[in-house]
Write an enzyme that holds these catalytic residues in place. Sequence first.
Site, PDB file in Angstrom:
ATOM      1  N   SER A 126      27.705  24.496  13.495  1.00 24.72           N
ATOM      2  CA  SER A 126      27.029  25.868  13.260  1.00 24.72           C
ATOM      3  C   SER A 126      28.300  26.860  12.848  1.00 24.72           C
ATOM      4  O   SER A 126      29.370  26.403  13.085  1.00 24.72           O
ATOM      5  CB  SER A 126      26.161  26.474  14.703  1.00 24.72           C
ATOM      6  OG  SER A 126      26.022  27.760  14.396  1.00 24.72           O
ATOM      7  N   TYR A 167      25.718  27.547  23.755  1.00 25.79           N
ATOM      8  CA  TYR A 167      25.615  27.028  22.478  1.00 25.79           C
ATOM      9  C   TYR A 167      26.906  27.097  21.684  1.00 25.79           C
ATOM     10  O   TYR A 167      27.345  26.338  21.098  1.00 25.79           O
ATOM     11  CB  TYR A 167      24.597  27.988  21.474  1.00 25.79           C
ATOM     12  CG  TYR A 167      24.279  27.133  20.150  1.00 25.79           C
ATOM     13  CD1 TYR A 167      23.430  26.171  19.945  1.00 25.79           C
ATOM     14  CD2 TYR A 167      24.777  27.996  19.011  1.00 25.79           C
ATOM     15  CE1 TYR A 167      23.240  25.599  18.464  1.00 25.79           C
ATOM     16  CE2 TYR A 167      24.607  27.720  17.802  1.00 25.79           C
ATOM     17  CZ  TYR A 167      23.804  26.406  17.616  1.00 25.79           C
ATOM     18  OH  TYR A 167      23.382  25.869  16.386  1.00 25.79           O
TER      19      TYR A 167
END
Length: 267
Positions: free
Chosen positions: A145, A158
């Site tokens: 990401s 995350y």
Amino acid sequence: MTTTPSAPVAVVTGADSGIGRATAVRLARLGMDVGITWHTDRAGAEETAAEVAKEGRRAETEHLDLTGPPAAADVVDRLADRLGGIDALVNNAGTGTATPFTEIAPDTLRHVLDVDLIGPFLCGQRAARRMIAQGRGGRIINVTSVHEHQPKVGAAPYCAAKGGLGLLTQVMALELAEHGILVNSVAPGEIATPMTGQEDTDVRTEPRPGVPLGRPGDAREVAEVIAFLAGDTGSYVTGASWTVDGGMTRMGPMAGSGLRDDSWRRV
């Protein structure tokens, strides 16, 4: 003596929708048979398999729950057995949170780390062992990401997992290079997928003033980068992170996703 299957084989985790589905179809178009994993959406995985078949390639599906390591990684071996080997692994399955740091429960932390870091570690390990035994090299692509590189409020587990996966990618690249196994990460920004609530959205109609290209990305745009890394054209690339974000990280993901007008474009 090594053996070669009739076609190269890729395993794509979380390929029941979004980036995973687009990747599976793109790799099939590249001439690869594809192993597809799903967590909750079996029907979605079967739809992906049907799209792979339309490209003239074999597809096999398997359920995968990365919250049950280390046995969850057995899926890599099962799919490789059924398809005749493994030449590329795309660690795409993932999850996240939107919770303030002080309110995150230990179970939530463990869940995100299992899915986004420990699971890809173990699946990558299984794939690497088989690739070494096959003796013909291979490719491992870890989908991270933009938060592999920069933080986001409310996404502590995350960001920790994706940042860890990014550095793990670099270690894997160093250790596996002597076996001809290339390892890279792909770091998407905001992509129109079910995870962002934008499945089947025409990204050209979704303004994002804070993103230099002015829109979200399409899953197929991420799949194209993964296909480059999985194919012969990426044969001298390893240990790198490929950001696919329309320029978001140049702004900072917090700004890129939060700005509401174009005033930043002018002095």
